[in-house]
Design a protein around this motif. Sequence first.
Motif, PDB file in Angstrom:
ATOM      1  N   LEU A 109     -12.400 -72.028 -50.153  1.00  0.00           N
ATOM      2  CA  LEU A 109     -12.460 -72.181 -51.307  1.00  0.00           C
ATOM      3  C   LEU A 109     -14.039 -71.714 -52.238  1.00  0.00           C
ATOM      4  CD1 LEU A 109      -8.876 -73.739 -51.722  1.00  0.00           C
ATOM      5  CD2 LEU A 109      -9.525 -71.413 -50.039  1.00  0.00           C
ATOM      6  N   VAL A 110     -13.991 -72.857 -52.147  1.00  0.00           N
ATOM      7  CA  VAL A 110     -15.167 -72.442 -53.876  1.00  0.00           C
ATOM      8  C   VAL A 110     -16.073 -71.187 -52.910  1.00  0.00           C
ATOM      9  CG1 VAL A 110     -17.043 -73.710 -54.937  1.00  0.00           C
ATOM     10  CG2 VAL A 110     -14.666 -75.292 -54.684  1.00  0.00           C
ATOM     11  N   ALA A 111     -16.730 -71.963 -52.185  1.00  0.00           N
ATOM     12  CA  ALA A 111     -17.452 -71.348 -51.623  1.00  0.00           C
ATOM     13  C   ALA A 111     -17.567 -69.776 -51.106  1.00  0.00           C
ATOM     14  CB  ALA A 111     -18.392 -72.005 -50.258  1.00  0.00           C
ATOM     15  N   TRP A 112     -16.271 -69.329 -50.811  1.00  0.00           N
ATOM     16  CA  TRP A 112     -15.683 -67.865 -50.682  1.00  0.00           C
ATOM     17  C   TRP A 112     -15.813 -67.392 -52.444  1.00  0.00           C
ATOM     18  CZ3 TRP A 112      -9.476 -67.298 -49.590  1.00  0.00           C
ATOM     19  CH2 TRP A 112      -9.437 -65.535 -49.586  1.00  0.00           C
ATOM     20  N   PHE A 113     -14.725 -67.715 -52.845  1.00  0.00           N
ATOM     21  CA  PHE A 113     -14.802 -67.596 -54.422  1.00  0.00           C
ATOM     22  C   PHE A 113     -15.997 -67.464 -55.012  1.00  0.00           C
ATOM     23  CE2 PHE A 113     -10.074 -68.126 -53.663  1.00  0.00           C
ATOM     24  CZ  PHE A 113      -9.767 -67.480 -53.640  1.00  0.00           C
ATOM     25  N   SER A 114     -16.844 -67.766 -55.393  1.00  0.00           N
ATOM     26  CA  SER A 114     -18.240 -68.137 -55.812  1.00  0.00           C
ATOM     27  C   SER A 114     -19.183 -67.223 -55.012  1.00  0.00           C
ATOM     28  CB  SER A 114     -18.771 -69.183 -55.961  1.00  0.00           C
ATOM     29  OG  SER A 114     -18.782 -70.240 -54.230  1.00  0.00           O
ATOM     30  N   ALA A 115     -19.218 -67.107 -53.694  1.00  0.00           N
ATOM     31  CA  ALA A 115     -19.375 -66.098 -53.308  1.00  0.00           C
ATOM     32  C   ALA A 115     -19.343 -64.248 -53.558  1.00  0.00           C
ATOM     33  CB  ALA A 115     -19.934 -65.668 -52.090  1.00  0.00           C
ATOM     34  N   ARG A 116     -18.354 -64.435 -53.790  1.00  0.00           N
ATOM     35  CA  ARG A 116     -17.628 -62.838 -54.381  1.00  0.00           C
ATOM     36  C   ARG A 116     -18.437 -62.768 -55.270  1.00  0.00           C
ATOM     37  NH1 ARG A 116     -11.336 -62.334 -53.984  1.00  0.00           N
ATOM     38  NH2 ARG A 116     -11.712 -63.359 -56.256  1.00  0.00           N
ATOM     39  N   GLU A 117     -18.114 -63.624 -56.160  1.00  0.00           N
ATOM     40  CA  GLU A 117     -18.722 -63.076 -58.145  1.00  0.00           C
ATOM     41  C   GLU A 117     -19.924 -63.651 -57.711  1.00  0.00           C
ATOM     42  OE1 GLU A 117     -16.155 -62.486 -59.533  1.00  0.00           O
ATOM     43  OE2 GLU A 117     -14.622 -62.591 -58.447  1.00  0.00           O
ATOM     44  N   ILE A 118     -20.534 -63.969 -57.616  1.00  0.00           N
ATOM     45  CA  ILE A 118     -22.326 -64.591 -57.727  1.00  0.00           C
ATOM     46  C   ILE A 118     -22.991 -63.278 -56.944  1.00  0.00           C
ATOM     47  CG2 ILE A 118     -23.933 -65.940 -57.098  1.00  0.00           C
ATOM     48  CD1 ILE A 118     -22.148 -68.450 -57.905  1.00  0.00           C
ATOM     49  N   PHE A 119     -22.398 -63.441 -55.586  1.00  0.00           N
ATOM     50  CA  PHE A 119     -23.318 -62.222 -54.883  1.00  0.00           C
ATOM     51  C   PHE A 119     -22.777 -60.608 -55.088  1.00  0.00           C
ATOM     52  CE2 PHE A 119     -24.169 -66.014 -52.407  1.00  0.00           C
ATOM     53  CZ  PHE A 119     -25.314 -66.599 -52.916  1.00  0.00           C
ATOM     54  N   ASP A 120     -22.040 -60.272 -55.485  1.00  0.00           N
ATOM     55  CA  ASP A 120     -20.965 -59.585 -55.993  1.00  0.00           C
ATOM     56  C   ASP A 120     -20.707 -58.852 -54.330  1.00  0.00           C
ATOM     57  OD1 ASP A 120     -19.763 -56.985 -57.385  1.00  0.00           O
ATOM     58  OD2 ASP A 120     -21.784 -56.189 -57.300  1.00  0.00           O
ATOM     59  N   ILE A 121     -20.140 -59.868 -53.290  1.00  0.00           N
ATOM     60  CA  ILE A 121     -20.564 -58.756 -51.804  1.00  0.00           C
ATOM     61  C   ILE A 121     -18.982 -58.744 -51.936  1.00  0.00           C
ATOM     62  CG2 ILE A 121     -22.193 -59.808 -51.209  1.00  0.00           C
ATOM     63  CD1 ILE A 121     -20.397 -62.225 -49.746  1.00  0.00           C
ATOM     64  N   SER A 122     -18.163 -57.583 -50.370  1.00  0.00           N
ATOM     65  CA  SER A 122     -17.276 -57.441 -50.204  1.00  0.00           C
ATOM     66  C   SER A 122     -16.205 -59.169 -50.211  1.00  0.00           C
ATOM     67  CB  SER A 122     -17.164 -57.148 -48.947  1.00  0.00           C
ATOM     68  OG  SER A 122     -17.090 -57.945 -47.983  1.00  0.00           O
ATOM     69  N   ASN A 123     -14.655 -58.958 -50.284  1.00  0.00           N
ATOM     70  CA  ASN A 123     -14.217 -60.151 -50.182  1.00  0.00           C
ATOM     71  C   ASN A 123     -13.505 -60.590 -49.147  1.00  0.00           C
ATOM     72  OD1 ASN A 123     -11.857 -61.766 -51.346  1.00  0.00           O
ATOM     73  ND2 ASN A 123     -10.512 -60.946 -49.897  1.00  0.00           N
ATOM     74  N   GLN A 124     -14.220 -59.677 -48.199  1.00  0.00           N
ATOM     75  CA  GLN A 124     -14.059 -60.234 -46.463  1.00  0.00           C
ATOM     76  C   GLN A 124     -15.906 -60.121 -46.193  1.00  0.00           C
ATOM     77  OE1 GLN A 124     -13.648 -56.690 -47.923  1.00  0.00           O
ATOM     78  NE2 GLN A 124     -11.973 -55.436 -46.466  1.00  0.00           N
ATOM     79  N   ALA A 125     -16.832 -60.227 -46.595  1.00  0.00           N
ATOM     80  CA  ALA A 125     -17.487 -61.042 -46.066  1.00  0.00           C
ATOM     81  C   ALA A 125     -17.960 -62.260 -46.696  1.00  0.00           C
ATOM     82  CB  ALA A 125     -19.013 -60.203 -46.344  1.00  0.00           C
ATOM     83  N   ALA A 126     -17.445 -62.185 -47.547  1.00  0.00           N
ATOM     84  CA  ALA A 126     -17.312 -63.552 -48.820  1.00  0.00           C
ATOM     85  C   ALA A 126     -16.642 -64.720 -48.124  1.00  0.00           C
ATOM     86  CB  ALA A 126     -17.082 -63.420 -49.835  1.00  0.00           C
ATOM     87  N   MET A 127     -15.602 -64.211 -47.722  1.00  0.00           N
ATOM     88  CA  MET A 127     -14.675 -65.171 -46.945  1.00  0.00           C
ATOM     89  C   MET A 127     -14.902 -65.504 -45.523  1.00  0.00           C
ATOM     90  SD  MET A 127     -10.799 -63.842 -45.210  1.00  0.00           S
ATOM     91  CE  MET A 127      -9.957 -63.867 -46.884  1.00  0.00           C
ATOM     92  N   VAL A 128     -15.846 -64.889 -44.646  1.00  0.00           N
ATOM     93  CA  VAL A 128     -16.801 -65.199 -43.457  1.00  0.00           C
ATOM     94  C   VAL A 128     -17.743 -66.351 -44.107  1.00  0.00           C
ATOM     95  CG1 VAL A 128     -18.168 -65.100 -41.066  1.00  0.00           C
ATOM     96  CG2 VAL A 128     -15.196 -63.257 -42.181  1.00  0.00           C
ATOM     97  N   LEU A 129     -18.331 -65.934 -44.968  1.00  0.00           N
ATOM     98  CA  LEU A 129     -19.259 -67.006 -45.228  1.00  0.00           C
ATOM     99  C   LEU A 129     -19.053 -67.551 -46.169  1.00  0.00           C
ATOM    100  CD1 LEU A 129     -22.281 -67.042 -46.519  1.00  0.00           C
ATOM    101  CD2 LEU A 129     -21.771 -65.824 -47.918  1.00  0.00           C
ATOM    102  N   GLY A 130     -17.905 -67.645 -46.553  1.00  0.00           N
ATOM    103  CA  GLY A 130     -17.130 -69.588 -46.936  1.00  0.00           C
ATOM    104  C   GLY A 130     -16.678 -69.804 -46.134  1.00  0.00           C
TER     105      GLY A 130
END
Length: 618
Positions: A109-130
């Motif tokens: 959860l932390v990786a998902w939301f922080s990746a989306r906000e810090i890198f300004d990437i799509s929610n889908q990509a951030a979810m898989v990254l997290g």
Amino acid sequence: MTAILAAGESAVGPSLALILGAGMLAQWLAWRTQIPSIIALLLAGLLLGPVTGIVDPDDLLGGTLFPLVSLAVAVILFEGGLDLPPRELRSTGTVVRRLISVGAVATFLVAWFSAREIFDISNQAAMVLGAVLVVTGPTVIGPLLRFVRPSGATGPILRAEGVLIDPIGATGALLAFEVVVRDAPDEAVSKLIGVLVLTLVAGAGLGLAAAVVLDTALRRFLIPDQLVVPVTFAFVVASFVAANEVQEEAGLLAVTVLGIYLARRESSTIRHVLDFNESLRTLLISVLFILLAARIETDALREVLVPAIGFVAVLVFVARPLSVLLSTVRTSLKWRERVFLMTMAPRGIVAAAVSAIFAIRLEEENVPDASKIVPIVFLVIIGTIVVYGFAAGPAARWLGLAEAQANGVLIAGSHAVARGLGVELDKRDIKTLLVDTDPYNVTRAIAAGLTARRISVLSEEATHSLDLRGIGRLLACTSNDEVNALATARFSRVFGRREVFQLAPGKRRAGDSAVPEEHLGRLIGVDGLSYATLDERSRQGWRVRGARSGDLVESAVESDLFIPIVRVADGRMAFLCRNDPLPTEGDVIGLAAPSVQKQLDDDIAAHEDTNPTGTPRK
């Protein structure tokens, strides 16, 4: 050169040779410079790939690249499960279960939301990254733990978490992928349930079935010794492929289950398989990291470099502490152990491999920002390894879970000579720990002010329950040559073959050693020192003494009245082995004849009777 290595089938051989050579060179340089080996491997991959363009993995291996990467990861995870003793799982069960469940969810959860906000990437990509970044891995945890050697339960907990979290992270990445590519919520939920059930059934079921069959064949000696390793390897590949045919990414769970089940046996056969797999693991890690790093484009790295620094900081200072806090509530862990668990969560080869695979699949599904996943993951790998690699040791020492220098020695045997050696080393602030099965010897050692335990050096408990903080080498000096050889073999996995020493084995009447040379550790004594010599000299009144190197020691050695064993200089000790020169600096500890003991006592008395100006006391 680039053209030669990038084109044609004839380039495969030279390119693979170059990659393998670069990997071994990077491993060696990491060992010499005491930096994490994965950092050196990543730098080698970046140098061969995006920096110079010498190696292009996609052109080199084409469509076989990722199947080979997946298979190599499966072998690495099997070795991790095989090296996870059941007693470690039992003793760390509650905390490990929470870390790979509640802790993994918190990290995701932390990786998902922080990746989306810090890198300004799509929610889908951030979810898989997290989901990908949930994993840690034995390939990075193991080397760090061997370097730090923390006491208490933290080492077993981190080892178990590293092995078990990898298939869970890969499965989580698959679930996240299924969510982002489904449009209808109802369809996504049903698909998730189906994927999860199939992963558990295929992974755990096929892995367990393969383990039972292989274990039965090994116990009944249905497989000849020369085929044990290749047959085991075939079982690993077959179970991995079969599980993946039923459900994607279930193969990682299957090989992990297979390894953990076989680890129950703890037999010489399984140890032989483990020894082979450890060497294979080093080879695979070297090749994999270079191949995957070589695929990265420098422009992609530059684009995410600055925000990656903040993202790594969130993972280190928010995600990991939160995961550990949630996982250790109402457990028996001390606060120092909990803090140390927070300082160890580096990402490794599984994160790199899984991210590369799912990034390609997301790009095929036209998911926005999918191309940024791989460079982000590689920067996270580098960042977390640098942070944890340099922070874990000082943190463990500050918390009292490890010592600054592993300069001490574990002595197997607590007879008079071993006790004398321990006393002399203790005078020079060298930590010692004596182990013996004889209660009389252990009692005498404790009475002399030494740390001693009544335990067999060959028992499983010895490698797991002994407090080895500050201990960096073994001296096996029992009266049994076979025990000494077996002890060095067992503890070479703890200290490395370079730091396990033993007495020279006795000779039979035919003149041959009682123990073959290939089974021996490093033999102490400039001329070779056996237990028979120790025992004979002890009966003649020889005792362990230490003295400054110089004329007295040189003369005594030349007269065969002093047997040098250890050199201590600048607070560091080193055993004197066969054909080593007599030290010219520092102290020399050895077995001294009565006449030499008298000389040393007279020398000490003369110094005590002389005042600081050099004139005799009145």
